[in-house]
Scaffold this motif. Structure first.
Motif, PDB file in Angstrom:
ATOM      1  N   GLU A 143      -9.854   6.044   2.139  1.00 10.84           N
ATOM      2  CA  GLU A 143      -9.328   7.155   1.320  1.00 10.84           C
ATOM      3  C   GLU A 143     -10.300   7.686   0.269  1.00 10.84           C
ATOM      4  OE1 GLU A 143      -5.726   5.502  -0.257  1.00 10.84           O
ATOM      5  OE2 GLU A 143      -4.611   5.800   1.611  1.00 10.84           O
ATOM      6  N   THR A 144     -11.305   6.917  -0.093  1.00 11.07           N
ATOM      7  CA  THR A 144     -12.187   7.355  -1.177  1.00 11.07           C
ATOM      8  C   THR A 144     -13.488   7.938  -0.625  1.00 11.07           C
ATOM      9  OG1 THR A 144     -13.086   5.134  -1.305  1.00 11.07           O
ATOM     10  CG2 THR A 144     -11.316   5.666  -2.844  1.00 11.07           C
ATOM     11  N   LYS A 156      -3.029  10.520   2.179  1.00  7.84           N
ATOM     12  CA  LYS A 156      -3.150   9.060   2.225  1.00  7.84           C
ATOM     13  C   LYS A 156      -3.546   8.661   3.646  1.00  7.84           C
ATOM     14  CE  LYS A 156      -1.288   6.003   0.065  1.00  7.84           C
ATOM     15  NZ  LYS A 156      -2.008   4.849  -0.490  1.00  7.84           N
ATOM     16  N   GLU A 164       0.841  -1.211   0.000  1.00 13.19           N
ATOM     17  CA  GLU A 164       0.000   0.000   0.000  1.00 13.19           C
ATOM     18  C   GLU A 164       0.874   1.258   0.000  1.00 13.19           C
ATOM     19  OE1 GLU A 164      -3.378   1.672  -0.558  1.00 13.19           O
ATOM     20  OE2 GLU A 164      -3.430  -0.482  -0.245  1.00 13.19           O
ATOM     21  N   LYS A 184     -20.110   2.765  -3.752  1.00 13.11           N
ATOM     22  CA  LYS A 184     -19.731   3.397  -5.018  1.00 13.11           C
ATOM     23  C   LYS A 184     -19.941   4.904  -4.904  1.00 13.11           C
ATOM     24  CE  LYS A 184     -20.100  -0.494  -8.010  1.00 13.11           C
ATOM     25  NZ  LYS A 184     -19.461  -1.395  -7.062  1.00 13.11           N
ATOM     26  N   GLU A 237      -5.071  -5.761  -6.746  1.00 13.01           N
ATOM     27  CA  GLU A 237      -4.807  -4.456  -7.366  1.00 13.01           C
ATOM     28  C   GLU A 237      -6.021  -3.561  -7.333  1.00 13.01           C
ATOM     29  OE1 GLU A 237      -3.131  -4.519 -11.266  1.00 13.01           O
ATOM     30  OE2 GLU A 237      -1.378  -5.639 -10.558  1.00 13.01           O
ATOM     31  N   LYS A 238      -7.171  -4.186  -7.466  1.00 12.62           N
ATOM     32  CA  LYS A 238      -8.406  -3.400  -7.527  1.00 12.62           C
ATOM     33  C   LYS A 238      -9.381  -3.858  -6.457  1.00 12.62           C
ATOM     34  CE  LYS A 238     -10.480  -2.364 -11.434  1.00 12.62           C
ATOM     35  NZ  LYS A 238     -10.999  -2.635 -12.794  1.00 12.62           N
ATOM     36  N   VAL A 239     -10.280  -2.963  -6.132  1.00 20.08           N
ATOM     37  CA  VAL A 239     -11.290  -3.289  -5.137  1.00 20.08           C
ATOM     38  C   VAL A 239     -12.651  -3.179  -5.788  1.00 20.08           C
ATOM     39  CG1 VAL A 239     -12.244  -2.672  -2.899  1.00 20.08           C
ATOM     40  CG2 VAL A 239      -9.859  -2.222  -3.383  1.00 20.08           C
ATOM     41  N   GLU A 240     -13.500  -4.106  -5.468  1.00 21.38           N
ATOM     42  CA  GLU A 240     -14.872  -4.029  -5.954  1.00 21.38           C
ATOM     43  C   GLU A 240     -15.788  -4.275  -4.759  1.00 21.38           C
ATOM     44  OE1 GLU A 240     -16.176  -3.209  -8.865  1.00 21.38           O
ATOM     45  OE2 GLU A 240     -18.207  -3.722  -8.192  1.00 21.38           O
ATOM     46  N   LYS A 289      -6.740  -4.273   1.825  1.00 23.18           N
ATOM     47  CA  LYS A 289      -6.919  -3.485   0.595  1.00 23.18           C
ATOM     48  C   LYS A 289      -8.222  -2.674   0.661  1.00 23.18           C
ATOM     49  CE  LYS A 289      -6.170  -2.133  -3.613  1.00 23.18           C
ATOM     50  NZ  LYS A 289      -4.989  -1.347  -3.969  1.00 23.18           N
ATOM     51  N   LYS A 290      -9.289  -3.351   1.070  1.00 16.36           N
ATOM     52  CA  LYS A 290     -10.581  -2.660   1.163  1.00 16.36           C
ATOM     53  C   LYS A 290     -10.537  -1.547   2.206  1.00 16.36           C
ATOM     54  CE  LYS A 290     -13.750  -6.248  -0.422  1.00 16.36           C
ATOM     55  NZ  LYS A 290     -14.554  -7.400   0.011  1.00 16.36           N
ATOM     56  N   TYR A 318      -8.947   1.446   0.770  1.00 18.54           N
ATOM     57  CA  TYR A 318      -9.820   1.994  -0.277  1.00 18.54           C
ATOM     58  C   TYR A 318     -10.995   2.757   0.347  1.00 18.54           C
ATOM     59  CZ  TYR A 318     -13.193   2.023  -4.113  1.00 18.54           C
ATOM     60  OH  TYR A 318     -14.109   2.404  -5.049  1.00 18.54           O
TER      61      TYR A 318
END
Lengths: 163, 541
Positions: free
Chosen positions: B151-152, B68, B19, B185, B177-180, B144-145, B148
């Motif tokens: 920060e978002t 961050k 991260e 959303k 690499e990505k979070v879903e 990871k989540k 995410y």
């Protein structure tokens, strides 16, 4: 004013606590709450009947949407909803009163679920006001125990709430 | 065995590295031992604080400067519980932090074992989200989540609680690499029709005003704000959380609004015909300025739809990321003047600005801060604590390219020194000066040791008046009496500093301020100035 709010949530441990905690800490009033798994076993549906004006309803919907485990939230007008509660009522019933109570059950479309020498247990699934009337009819006989679920609701017609 | 198979503890450290985490702030304990064992042998620098809450505040100061998520760590039970105030402080100010706590062994949860606390339950009202890790194979995905989510959207704290036995279990390390997350959303683009409405409202307005809050920092929209202000010549004011998001020497800047704000800013609010709230959640301390508004058009731009319409009734809501929305807006606006309105406000500003008087036998803190202004570097970071010191600083500091930090929403005393430590780790090349009162000093001075141990060059100004000054003002005003605000018996803070090996000076007269500030700022080590201020000095201007 009463609002019926349907909430689709991830079926995880602790989600109900998050939803209930949100209502408690923001001082929103819950009248009833019902939870059950949906056709998708990873998703649960919480049906909440809450009291408040339009401002409160808007806040409830927005705050619920902020919870990460909440997938969808919808409040639907009473008139577009089919709502049901289930009630089990154990009433005092002497052998002499049986036929009276059976006829009440027949008229209200309640089910006779259990019977003993001095009691009868009736089961009714209907909307909230009907259940209230049902209780009042039974009260003169002496209600020993009453168990009621929260409201569950589904939209009338073809509209649906799924993910 | 694959080299990706490792303990959860090791995987946690690998996740932090993946991260891009360089520094973490924490305090060890039994239930977090496996993780610490791996952390210490990694190249992530661990800043050992002296109380868990300060690990949280340091992570928050770090996050405020880097944008961050800051990382803080505590053990189970009391360690985790001590973090809560810092988590709540970050939550109120929308600061991204990831808090990692140890938990008792998973088979012991719920049995009230030693140092067990339901931390996810206790922290629930103050976190954006939380996880308790039960399945070792979920750890990488959860971390990871967590970053995410923190920060978002509207940033905030995320808590990860890891039972000790789970830390020792094996898992496969794979950092996604990505979070879903199907249920998360956040909207970032502004609705085009709403943007058009904002542009039309600006065009129509004769007396427009922008109130810029902390959201401008969170979305990194300082430049876009400046452009909007100057292209359309719109006066701008700040909430406390927004302070320094616009150059305070800018002609179009009229100061802080609200209960503790300045006259020009509050006049501007009550006399504007268009008020654009920009990343400001309009807390009750700010919203007092809006109580008399009648026919003002109010536009509220915020990433969190729940903040729009919560405290202020709004004409036009715009949901989204401020930087994106302002960029969209800048493409459709045109130059405007508003000369009359600006002149009116400038007149109010110059007629209401007073020069703080020199006091006999004590220092006027406002005068001290104004003296500080002439010494700090232009990109200095100023951290204000909570209380009178905070308002004195907010209304008297003049930052051009610098940054003002404070615990605006929660008003957490003892925030400034640990937050300054975090800020300095984030920006080692910038001056970082914390200002606090003698009350807040006594909630945080253990962190002087942290600064010394880790060689963190923070400066601390302590305003001493032997009072909890802001509470005293309230009690004077509301109850005409003073109760429990006298904190006589406090130690000599210069001697406290010296006990930690930190150089300290006393300022008893404003004539000493210049040299003392010079000495403090030129030192390459932590430094403390104890400033004896006028006991009667009020926070309001």
């Amino acid at each position: 004013m009463k609002h019926t709010i349907s909430v689709l949530v991830e079926n995880h441990a602790g989600v109900l606590a998050r939803v209930a905690g949100l209502f408690a800490r923001r001082a929103y009033n819950i009248d009833s709450l019902a939870v059950g798994v949906t056709a998708d076993e990873n998703v649960s549906r919480i049906t909440i009947v809450a009291d408040g004006d339009d401002y409160i309803l808007e806040q409830i919907l927005k705050q619920l949407n902020k919870l990460i485990d909440v997938i969808k939230v919808r409040a639907v007008n009473e008139s577009e909803l089919l709502t049901r509660e289930l009630v089990l009522v154990k009433v005092n019933c002497t052998p002499a009163q049986r036929s009276e109570l059976i006829s009440i059950a027949k008229i209200t479309e309640a089910k006779i679920s259990d019977i003993s020498l001095n009691t009868i247990t009736l089961e009714l699934s209907d909307y909230s006001n009907k259940i209230k009337t049902f209780e009042e009819l039974l009260r003169p006989y002496g209600i020993k125990e009453i168990v009621r679920t929260g409201t569950v609701a589904i939209q009338r017609g073809s509209a649906s709430l799924t993910i | 065995m694959s080299e990706n198979i490792m303990t959860v503890a090791r995987a946690m450290v690998e996740c932090l590295k993946a991260e891009g985490v360089k520094h973490v702030f924490g305090y060890p304990g039994a239930a977090i031992c496996p993780f610490y064992d791996e952390l210490i042998s990694s190249d992530i620098e661990h800043i050992l604080v002296r109380h868990e809450v300060n690990g949280g505040h340091a992570a928050s100061g770090y996050a405020r400067m880097t944008g961050k998520a800051g990382v803080c760590i505590a053990t189970s039970g009391p360690g985790a519980l001590n973090l809560i105030t810092a988590i709540a402080t970050a939550y109120m100010d929308s600061i991204p932090i990831v808090a990692i706590t140890g938990q008792v062994n998973s088979d012991q949860i719920g049995r009230d074992v030693f140092q067990e606390a339901d931390i996810t339950g206790s922290a629930e009202p103050f976190v954006k989200h939380s996880y308790i890790v039960k399945d070792p194979s979920s750890i990488c995905d959860i971390i990871k989540k967590a970053f995410y989510i923190a920060e978002t959207g509207r940033p905030g704290p995320v808590l990860i609680d890891v039972p000790m036995d789970v830390q020792d279990m094996e898992c496969e390390f794979f950092y996604p690499e990505k979070v879903e997350i199907r249920s998360y959303k956040p909207t970032t683009e502004g609705n085009k029709l709403q943007i058009k409405r904002v542009a039309d409202a600006i065009l129509k307005a004769d007396r427009p005003l922008i109130c810029a809050g902390g959201g401008v920092f969170l979305s990194g929209a300082k430049d876009e704000l400046k452009q909007l202000v100057h292209i359309c010549n719109i006066p701008v004011i700040n909430t406390m959380m927004g302070l320094s998001n616009i150059d305070m020497s800018d002609e179009l800047y009229f100061g802080m609004m609200g209960m503790h704000g300045v006259k020009a800013a509050n006049y501007a609010v009550s006399h504007c015909d268009l008020l654009i709230l920009l990343g400001a959640r309009m807390g009750d301390r700010a919203v007092v300025a809006l109580k008399d508004l009648k026919n003002t058009t109010i536009i509220h731009i915020d990433i969190d739809p729940a903040e729009i319409g919560k405290n202020v009734e709004v004409t036009t809501p715009v949901v989204g990321d401020i930087k994106k929305i302002l960029t969209q807006l800048l493409a459709v606006i045109r130059e405007e003047k508003h000369t009359e309105w600006i002149n009116e406000l400038s007149e109010i500003r110059s007629s209401s600005e007073t020069v703080p008087e020199t006091r006999k036998d004590a220092v006027n803190p406002k005068q001290f801060i104004q003296t500080l202004n002439s010494h700090i570097e232009k990109d200095a970071v100023i951290v204000a604590d909570v209380g009178s010191n905070q308002i004195w600083t907010a209304n008297n500091i003049r930052l051009t390219e610098g940054r003002f930090l404070t615990a605006g929403g929660m008003g957490t005393m003892g925030y400034s020194l640990p937050a300054a430590i975090g800020a300095k780790k984030a920006c080692p090349d910038r001056q970082v000066v914390a200002l606090c009162g003698d009350g807040s000093m006594q909630m945080q001075f253990m962190e002087l040791a942290t600064a010394v141990q880790h060689g963190i060059n923070v400066k601390l100004v302590v305003f001493v008046n032997n009072y909890l000054g802001m509470v005293r003002e309230l009690q004077d005003k509301l109850y005409s009496r003073q109760i429990a605000v006298d904190i006589t018996g406090s130690p000599c803070f210069d001697m406290i500093a010296q006990a930690y090996g930190i150089k300290a000076e006393n300022v008893t007269d404003i004539s000493q301020a210049d040299q003392a500030i010079r000495n403090m700022l030129s030192s390459d080590r932590p430094y403390l100035l104890q400033v004896f201020v006028d006991k009667e000095e009020k926070s309001i201007i």
